[in-house]
Design a protein around this motif. Sequence first.
Motif, short mmCIF file in Angstrom:
data_model
loop_
_atom_site.label_atom_id
_atom_site.label_comp_id
_atom_site.label_asym_id
_atom_site.label_seq_id
_atom_site.Cartn_x
_atom_site.Cartn_y
_atom_site.Cartn_z
N GLU A 1 -6.06 -4.61 0.96
CA GLU A 1 -5.32 -3.56 0.25
C GLU A 1 -5.76 -3.46 -1.21
O GLU A 1 -5.96 -2.35 -1.72
CB GLU A 1 -3.82 -3.86 0.28
CG GLU A 1 -3.19 -3.78 1.66
CD GLU A 1 -1.76 -4.24 1.63
OE1 GLU A 1 -0.92 -3.48 1.10
OE2 GLU A 1 -1.47 -5.35 2.10
N HIS B 1 -9.37 -1.98 -1.46
CA HIS B 1 -9.37 -0.55 -1.16
C HIS B 1 -8.72 0.25 -2.29
O HIS B 1 -9.24 1.30 -2.69
CB HIS B 1 -8.65 -0.28 0.16
CG HIS B 1 -8.75 1.14 0.58
ND1 HIS B 1 -9.83 1.65 1.24
CD2 HIS B 1 -7.89 2.19 0.40
CE1 HIS B 1 -9.65 2.94 1.45
NE2 HIS B 1 -8.47 3.28 0.96
N ALA B 2 -7.60 -0.23 -2.80
CA ALA B 2 -6.91 0.47 -3.89
C ALA B 2 -7.78 0.53 -5.14
O ALA B 2 -7.86 1.58 -5.80
CB ALA B 2 -5.57 -0.20 -4.19
N LEU C 1 -4.92 6.19 0.05
CA LEU C 1 -4.22 4.90 0.10
C LEU C 1 -3.22 4.87 1.25
O LEU C 1 -3.14 3.88 1.99
CB LEU C 1 -3.51 4.62 -1.22
CG LEU C 1 -4.38 4.27 -2.41
CD1 LEU C 1 -3.53 4.24 -3.69
CD2 LEU C 1 -5.07 2.95 -2.20
N HIS D 1 -5.00 4.67 4.59
CA HIS D 1 -5.52 3.32 4.80
C HIS D 1 -4.40 2.37 5.22
O HIS D 1 -4.56 1.55 6.12
CB HIS D 1 -6.19 2.81 3.52
CG HIS D 1 -6.80 1.46 3.66
ND1 HIS D 1 -6.21 0.33 3.14
CD2 HIS D 1 -7.92 1.04 4.28
CE1 HIS D 1 -6.96 -0.73 3.43
NE2 HIS D 1 -8.00 -0.32 4.12
N GLY D 2 -3.25 2.48 4.57
CA GLY D 2 -2.10 1.65 4.93
C GLY D 2 -1.63 1.90 6.34
O GLY D 2 -1.31 0.96 7.09
N THR E 1 0.83 -1.20 0.00
CA THR E 1 0.00 0.00 0.00
C THR E 1 0.86 1.26 0.00
O THR E 1 0.56 2.22 -0.70
CB THR E 1 -0.96 0.00 1.21
OG1 THR E 1 -1.83 -1.12 1.09
CG2 THR E 1 -1.78 1.26 1.27
#
Length: 165
Positions: free
Chosen positions: A116, A119-120, A95, A98-99, A12
């Motif tokens: 991951e 979400h990406a 991103l 989130h990571g 990510t």
Amino acid sequence: MTEFEPTPPRNTATAATVTLAVATVLVATVSAGVASVAAVGVLAFAYGAFAGSRFPVTAGAAAVFLSVLLAAITLRTAVFAPLAAAALTVAAWDLAEHGIGLGEHVGAAARTRNAELVHAALTLGIAALAVAAGYAVYLVGVDGRPVAAVVLLAAGALALFGALR
């Protein structure tokens, strides 16, 4: 037993940094002078994304976003590149956030690849839709106000990503 390590997943962090680098390249196609500000932002962003630090991520993304706005204002003829760069900047920030959140909650040892990827894909898909909508507004815009449309779309994209959190 392995000690808990709250670092973001490398996949990510890499995806976020590459996304922001692409936004910087798009800025460079519009204004090479402004791109130097964006390049410094990418360096700060990359440090934060890999170290799991929110402040450098936000500061780096803000520097790139500011350079996108400056490029869009200084060169009014190019619309698509600044529009795409703005959307990619917001997507990269999302991103990375989130990571960092994954790292804080489950740690570096957890298997998070599916989360991951989903979400990406969603983040980049929403960014692509924002670019398509913004460019459509530009194409049908009247009275020569495309720069205002780009700025308003960027503000709308920020609000949308904020709502998705």
